[in-house]
Design an enzyme around this catalytic site. Structure first.
Site, PDB file in Angstrom:
ATOM      1  N   CYS A   1      14.668 -26.938  -2.742  1.00  0.00           N
ATOM      2  CA  CYS A   1      15.660 -25.863  -2.577  1.00  0.00           C
ATOM      3  C   CYS A   1      16.605 -26.167  -1.413  1.00  0.00           C
ATOM      4  O   CYS A   1      17.830 -26.171  -1.576  1.00  0.00           O
ATOM      5  CB  CYS A   1      14.951 -24.525  -2.410  1.00  0.00           C
ATOM      6  SG  CYS A   1      13.558 -24.554  -1.261  1.00  0.00           S
TER       7      CYS A   1
HETATM    8  N1  NAP Z   1       9.493 -21.116  -4.332  1.00  0.00           N
HETATM    9  C1  NAP Z   1      10.632 -21.814  -4.236  1.00  0.00           C
HETATM   10  O1  NAP Z   1      11.684 -21.289  -3.816  1.00  0.00           O
HETATM   11  C2  NAP Z   1      10.677 -23.262  -4.668  1.00  0.00           C
HETATM   12  C3  NAP Z   1      11.914 -23.900  -4.715  1.00  0.00           C
HETATM   13  C4  NAP Z   1      11.966 -25.242  -5.110  1.00  0.00           C
HETATM   14  C5  NAP Z   1      10.808 -25.902  -5.440  1.00  0.00           C
HETATM   15  N2  NAP Z   1       9.604 -25.263  -5.358  1.00  0.00           N
HETATM   16  C6  NAP Z   1       8.405 -26.006  -5.710  1.00  0.00           C
HETATM   17  O2  NAP Z   1       8.003 -25.582  -7.008  1.00  0.00           O
HETATM   18  C7  NAP Z   1       6.585 -25.624  -7.111  1.00  0.00           C
HETATM   19  C8  NAP Z   1       6.082 -24.239  -7.513  1.00  0.00           C
HETATM   20  O3  NAP Z   1       6.473 -23.323  -6.505  1.00  0.00           O
HETATM   21  P1  NAP Z   1       6.143 -21.770  -6.575  1.00  0.00           P
HETATM   22  O4  NAP Z   1       6.833 -21.165  -5.420  1.00  0.00           O
HETATM   23  O5  NAP Z   1       6.412 -21.240  -7.942  1.00  0.00           O
HETATM   24  O6  NAP Z   1       4.553 -21.825  -6.315  1.00  0.00           O
HETATM   25  P2  NAP Z   1       3.459 -20.709  -6.497  1.00  0.00           P
HETATM   26  O7  NAP Z   1       4.150 -19.376  -6.561  1.00  0.00           O
HETATM   27  O8  NAP Z   1       2.448 -20.937  -5.448  1.00  0.00           O
HETATM   28  O9  NAP Z   1       2.828 -21.039  -7.943  1.00  0.00           O
HETATM   29  C9  NAP Z   1       2.080 -22.185  -8.188  1.00  0.00           C
HETATM   30  C10 NAP Z   1       1.615 -22.197  -9.647  1.00  0.00           C
HETATM   31  O10 NAP Z   1       0.905 -23.403  -9.900  1.00  0.00           O
HETATM   32  C11 NAP Z   1      -0.332 -23.122 -10.572  1.00  0.00           C
HETATM   33  N3  NAP Z   1      -1.303 -24.104 -10.109  1.00  0.00           N
HETATM   34  C12 NAP Z   1      -1.784 -24.250  -8.835  1.00  0.00           C
HETATM   35  N4  NAP Z   1      -2.645 -25.295  -8.792  1.00  0.00           N
HETATM   36  C13 NAP Z   1      -2.683 -25.827 -10.045  1.00  0.00           C
HETATM   37  C14 NAP Z   1      -3.393 -26.907 -10.627  1.00  0.00           C
HETATM   38  N5  NAP Z   1      -4.228 -27.671  -9.893  1.00  0.00           N
HETATM   39  N6  NAP Z   1      -3.218 -27.159 -11.939  1.00  0.00           N
HETATM   40  C15 NAP Z   1      -2.386 -26.401 -12.687  1.00  0.00           C
HETATM   41  N7  NAP Z   1      -1.675 -25.355 -12.196  1.00  0.00           N
HETATM   42  C16 NAP Z   1      -1.842 -25.066 -10.876  1.00  0.00           C
HETATM   43  C17 NAP Z   1      -0.658 -21.679 -10.200  1.00  0.00           C
HETATM   44  O11 NAP Z   1      -1.335 -21.017 -11.274  1.00  0.00           O
HETATM   45  P3  NAP Z   1      -2.928 -21.019 -11.496  1.00  0.00           P
HETATM   46  O12 NAP Z   1      -3.541 -21.193 -10.129  1.00  0.00           O
HETATM   47  O13 NAP Z   1      -3.262 -19.704 -12.124  1.00  0.00           O
HETATM   48  O14 NAP Z   1      -3.190 -22.158 -12.428  1.00  0.00           O
HETATM   49  C18 NAP Z   1       0.725 -21.055 -10.030  1.00  0.00           C
HETATM   50  O15 NAP Z   1       1.168 -20.540 -11.275  1.00  0.00           O
HETATM   51  C19 NAP Z   1       6.050 -26.046  -5.728  1.00  0.00           C
HETATM   52  O16 NAP Z   1       5.775 -27.416  -5.737  1.00  0.00           O
HETATM   53  C20 NAP Z   1       7.218 -25.744  -4.797  1.00  0.00           C
HETATM   54  O17 NAP Z   1       7.240 -26.591  -3.661  1.00  0.00           O
HETATM   55  C21 NAP Z   1       9.516 -23.946  -5.002  1.00  0.00           C
END
Ligand code: NAP
Length: 343
Positions: free
Chosen positions: A149
């Protein structure tokens, strides 16, 4: 209809993918995973999707994922890399919203992410999914490293200056601020309402993972090494990133607004404001737009660029869908043209 899978759809970027994809006319969401919530309805967790989606969460399973045309990983760092080789071998395209494929040098990646990369041989083929730089490569890519981001806001803010050569490359400062959703949905004391609300602070001043990503992109783009001081801050709001960028002028003079308008004239998701205008995060909230203004204060030798995005949209899910559209030969803007939510 292309079949789409989303791994990690209970997180903020996952549900943001769903919010846009339910209105996409050319794809079918066929699989949505959650380990913790497998078996429960997606719209029970996310009532904003009631009436748009008739699916339950399933556990991530490589065989089912391989039946998709394209899979998004909206998961923490280090997950997509475990599935990607099998998916690519099955002919399934992959877009990773995490950082597994963003940094080309595996040693730099391992240093910043604190783990061993499980498929470094795929790094060379992964395309950095910033359409404003890599549109043609994205169209033929099978594996996309969706940009971070902060890197999206900072990079889009600097590209025209780098292209025109009108700044010094050895002393760029990126002073950046993000809303709390940037940290994801998982429980974390530091992002509790009572910890964040009514306060403001910097973090990771000694070094943040997005710095090597930004430096890699800017250096590859300009063909010279770039030095960047990067300081992120946490804002007491849910969505939005503001990057304030300071760069010393070189000997090449340019009309800033004209430079930026020309550079981005064909970009559907970059909007250049007049010099002197301060873009606001709320003007891009929930939209895939990046708004930028470039400024030359009469009292400074530095050019100051202001760049805003929604971290969950142009900073994550929206940009990922922009990449998906390009990879699948669809119109780049499909499902992404909606005005920001205001007030
Ligand atoms: N938030 C932002 O603004 C943003 C911006 C750019 C990029 N990102 C990146 O995008 C990614 C997701 O971010 P987020 O903010 O959406 O994270 P989040 O809210 O913490 O969600 C993470 C998701 O991943 C799943 N997960 C966790 N461990 C897993 C595993 N071992 N196998 C399969 N699924 C798993 C979780 O579901 P379950 O545990 O139920 O499986 C959950 O749905 C991250 O890498 C982050 O750095 C985020």
């Amino acid at each position: 209809m292309k079949k789409i899978g989303i791994v990690g759809a209970t997180g903020y970027t996952g549900v943001e993918l769903l919010r846009f994809l339910v209105n996409h006319p050319d794809i079918e969401i066929s699989l949505i995973t959650s380990r913790a919530n497998a078996g429960s309805r997606v719209d029970a967790m996310f009532p904003n999707l009631r009436g748009y989606l008739d699916l339950e969460f399933v556990s991530p399973d490589i065989e089912s994922l391989c039946e998709c045309d394209l899979v998004f990983f909206a998961t923490p760092n280090g997950i997509a890399m475990k599935y990607t080789e099998a998916l690519l071998n099955a002919g399934t395209k992959v877009i990773d919203l995490a950082a597994d494929f963003r940094i080309k040098d595996v040693n730099i990646w391992q240093k910043w992410y604190g783990m061993t990369h499980s498929c470094p041989e795929l790094l060379a083929d992964a395309v950095y999914g910033l359409p404003e730089i890599n549109r043609e490569k994205i169209k033929s890519a099978n594996l996309i490293a969706n940009p971070g981001c902060y890197p999206t806001a900072v990079t889009l803010g600097l590209l025209p200056l780098l292209k025109a050569g009108c700044i010094e490359l050895d002393d760029i400062i990126a002073d950046t601020k993000s809303g709390v959703s940037g940290a994801g949905r998982k429980a974390n004391v530091g992002t509790l309402f009572s910890e964040v609300s009514g306060s403001f602070k910097a973090y990771a001043v000694s070094g943040h993972r997005h710095q090597p990503e930004i430096i890699q992109t800017l250096s590859l783009f300009s063909g010279e090494s770039v030095d960047l001081t990067f300081v992120p801050h946490l804002l007491p709001m849910i969505r939005g990133i503001q990057a304030t960028l300071y760069a010393k002028k070189s000997h090449i003079h340019c009309n800033l607004t004209e430079l930026y308008r020309n550079y981005y004239k064909n970009e559907p998701f970059v909007d250049v404001l007049d010099e002197g205008t301060a873009p606001e995060t709320r003007s891009v909230r929930s939209s895939n737009m990046c708004q930028i203004s470039a400024n030359q204060p009469s009292t400074s030798q530095r050019i100051i660029v202001l760049s805003v995005i929604d971290n969950l949209v142009k900073g994550a899910a929206g940009q990922a869908i922009q990449n998906m559209n390009l990879m699948l030969g669809l119109k780049e803007t499909t499902a992404l043209r909606q005005a920001a939510l205001l007030p």
